[in-house]
Scaffold this active site. Structure first.
Site, PDB file in Angstrom:
ATOM      1  N   GLU A   1      -1.197  -3.572   6.898  1.00  0.00           N
ATOM      2  CA  GLU A   1       0.167  -3.220   6.485  1.00  0.00           C
ATOM      3  C   GLU A   1       1.020  -4.481   6.409  1.00  0.00           C
ATOM      4  OE1 GLU A   1       2.196  -1.647   4.941  1.00  0.00           O
ATOM      5  OE2 GLU A   1       3.142  -0.013   6.045  1.00  0.00           O
ATOM      6  N   ASP A   2       2.052  -4.429   5.579  1.00  0.00           N
ATOM      7  CA  ASP A   2       2.932  -5.586   5.420  1.00  0.00           C
ATOM      8  C   ASP A   2       3.817  -5.802   6.650  1.00  0.00           C
ATOM      9  OD1 ASP A   2       4.454  -3.285   4.960  1.00  0.00           O
ATOM     10  OD2 ASP A   2       5.253  -3.942   3.033  1.00  0.00           O
TER      11      ASP A   2
ATOM     12  N   LYS B   1       2.848  -0.227  -1.490  1.00  0.00           N
ATOM     13  CA  LYS B   1       2.350  -1.317  -2.300  1.00  0.00           C
ATOM     14  C   LYS B   1       2.455  -2.617  -1.527  1.00  0.00           C
ATOM     15  CE  LYS B   1       4.687   0.919  -6.113  1.00  0.00           C
ATOM     16  NZ  LYS B   1       5.840   0.807  -7.038  1.00  0.00           N
TER      17      LYS B   1
ATOM     18  N   PHE C   1      16.269  -8.232   6.779  1.00  0.00           N
ATOM     19  CA  PHE C   1      15.513  -7.648   5.678  1.00  0.00           C
ATOM     20  C   PHE C   1      14.813  -8.756   4.896  1.00  0.00           C
ATOM     21  CE2 PHE C   1      14.562  -5.469   1.759  1.00  0.00           C
ATOM     22  CZ  PHE C   1      14.111  -4.255   2.240  1.00  0.00           C
TER      23      PHE C   1
ATOM     24  N   ASP D   1       8.292  -1.933  11.180  1.00  0.00           N
ATOM     25  CA  ASP D   1       9.731  -1.974  11.421  1.00  0.00           C
ATOM     26  C   ASP D   1      10.026  -0.963  12.526  1.00  0.00           C
ATOM     27  OD1 ASP D   1      12.443  -2.363  11.096  1.00  0.00           O
ATOM     28  OD2 ASP D   1      12.589  -1.256   9.233  1.00  0.00           O
TER      29      ASP D   1
ATOM     30  N   ASP E   1       9.262  -5.680  -0.853  1.00  0.00           N
ATOM     31  CA  ASP E   1      10.228  -5.525  -1.942  1.00  0.00           C
ATOM     32  C   ASP E   1      11.627  -5.172  -1.456  1.00  0.00           C
ATOM     33  OD1 ASP E   1       9.469  -2.808  -1.146  1.00  0.00           O
ATOM     34  OD2 ASP E   1      10.700  -2.196  -2.856  1.00  0.00           O
TER      35      ASP E   1
ATOM     36  N   ARG F   1       8.407  -8.584  -4.972  1.00  0.00           N
ATOM     37  CA  ARG F   1       7.068  -8.512  -4.369  1.00  0.00           C
ATOM     38  C   ARG F   1       6.223  -9.720  -4.752  1.00  0.00           C
ATOM     39  NH1 ARG F   1       6.277  -3.320  -2.291  1.00  0.00           N
ATOM     40  NH2 ARG F   1       7.174  -1.615  -3.477  1.00  0.00           N
TER      41      ARG F   1
ATOM     42  N   LYS G   1       8.868  -6.438  13.403  1.00  0.00           N
ATOM     43  CA  LYS G   1      10.268  -6.564  13.837  1.00  0.00           C
ATOM     44  C   LYS G   1      10.412  -5.769  15.129  1.00  0.00           C
ATOM     45  CE  LYS G   1      12.532  -6.371   9.303  1.00  0.00           C
ATOM     46  NZ  LYS G   1      13.331  -5.453   8.457  1.00  0.00           N
TER      47      LYS G   1
HETATM   48  P1  IMP Z   1       8.620   1.560   9.399  1.00  0.00           P
HETATM   49  O1  IMP Z   1       8.064   2.920   9.135  1.00  0.00           O
HETATM   50  O2  IMP Z   1      10.075   1.638   9.772  1.00  0.00           O
HETATM   51  O3  IMP Z   1       7.837   0.762  10.403  1.00  0.00           O
HETATM   52  O4  IMP Z   1       8.640   0.732   8.060  1.00  0.00           O
HETATM   53  C1  IMP Z   1       7.862   1.081   7.021  1.00  0.00           C
HETATM   54  C2  IMP Z   1       8.123   0.410   5.723  1.00  0.00           C
HETATM   55  O5  IMP Z   1       9.481  -0.001   5.513  1.00  0.00           O
HETATM   56  C3  IMP Z   1       7.333  -0.869   5.589  1.00  0.00           C
HETATM   57  O6  IMP Z   1       5.985  -0.603   5.267  1.00  0.00           O
HETATM   58  C4  IMP Z   1       8.051  -1.520   4.443  1.00  0.00           C
HETATM   59  O7  IMP Z   1       7.595  -0.997   3.220  1.00  0.00           O
HETATM   60  C5  IMP Z   1       9.484  -1.118   4.655  1.00  0.00           C
HETATM   61  N1  IMP Z   1      10.227  -2.226   5.304  1.00  0.00           N
HETATM   62  C6  IMP Z   1      10.630  -2.325   6.581  1.00  0.00           C
HETATM   63  N2  IMP Z   1      11.296  -3.474   6.799  1.00  0.00           N
HETATM   64  C7  IMP Z   1      11.289  -4.124   5.602  1.00  0.00           C
HETATM   65  C8  IMP Z   1      11.812  -5.398   5.181  1.00  0.00           C
HETATM   66  O8  IMP Z   1      12.416  -6.199   5.931  1.00  0.00           O
HETATM   67  N3  IMP Z   1      11.606  -5.713   3.883  1.00  0.00           N
HETATM   68  C9  IMP Z   1      10.949  -4.904   2.999  1.00  0.00           C
HETATM   69  N4  IMP Z   1      10.443  -3.722   3.361  1.00  0.00           N
HETATM   70  C10 IMP Z   1      10.613  -3.326   4.656  1.00  0.00           C
HETATM   71 MG    MG Z   2       5.174  -0.734   3.094  1.00  0.00          MG
END
Ligand code: IMP
Ligand code: MG
Length: 178
Positions: A100-101, A44, A153, A104, A160, A166, A132
């Protein structure tokens, strides 16, 4: 006092977000001139960014949504991803821009890129609001990026913490140690 002010510090304010979204929209408009673009938003977290970005693009734009979730909940991404909502029209032959938001570890993005590229789009690129880089396990090429942030974070503008925050119009940091 707004409800969140006790819990959240502003990191990227509304004006900075809107400025960046307009910049990205202008760049995407130039890069995709003469083509039809499909924005694929990731549920979301991307929805606030997606709707603002779509309005900043001066081209015919289709919007699709994908939902994904890691098998285990919490803040940490575990590496295993599954689809919870799929796009509603065929992706073959389309110019796709995945929206994408945050990247990470990069595992979610890698999963989505593998999944969408198997559907043989005409092109596939990535637009993310936040990266990040210190946490990246899986190097994905980000074609359009809003901001690079340190390993903290963040919440708001779609992001969220346990489904909360959100709806904040800015990106903020959770206050700790209080
Ligand atoms: P990744 O697969 O580790 O790159 O991260 C995927 C998901 O983790 C992102 O799409 C976010 O939904 C969530 N996420 C990662 N870091 C944060 C943060 O700092 N705040 C909120 N959601 C996060
Ligand atoms: Mg996400």
């Amino acid at each position: 006092m707004a409800f969140y002010e006790r819990e959240i510090d502003v990191m990227i304010d509304v004006a900075a977000l809107q400025r960046k979204v307009r910049e990205l929209g202008a760049q995407i408009t130039r890069d995709y001139a003469g083509r039809e673009l499909t924005l694929v938003g990731v549920l979301k977290g991307s929805i606030f960014f997606l709707t603002d970005l779509a309005q900043a693009i001066d081209l015919p734009v289709r919007i699709e949504l994908m939902g994904v979730s890691s098998y285990l909940g919490g803040n940490e991404t575990t590496g295993e991803v599954r689809i919870t909502h799929d796009v509603s029209t065929p992706m073959g032959g389309r110019h796709l821009l995945l929206v994408e938001d945050i990247v990470d570890t990069g595992l979610t993005m890698q999963f989505l890129l593998d999944n969408l590229s198997a559907r043989q789009p005409a092109s596939l690129k990535v637009c993310v609001l936040l990266e990040k880089p210190s946490r990246t396990k899986c190097k994905v090429t980000i074609d359009y990026k809003g901001f690079t942030i340190e390993d903290r974070f963040v919440v708001g503008y779609g992001l969220d913490y346990s489904e909360k925050y959100r709806n904040l119009p800015f990106v903020g940091l959770m206050k700790t140690g209080e």
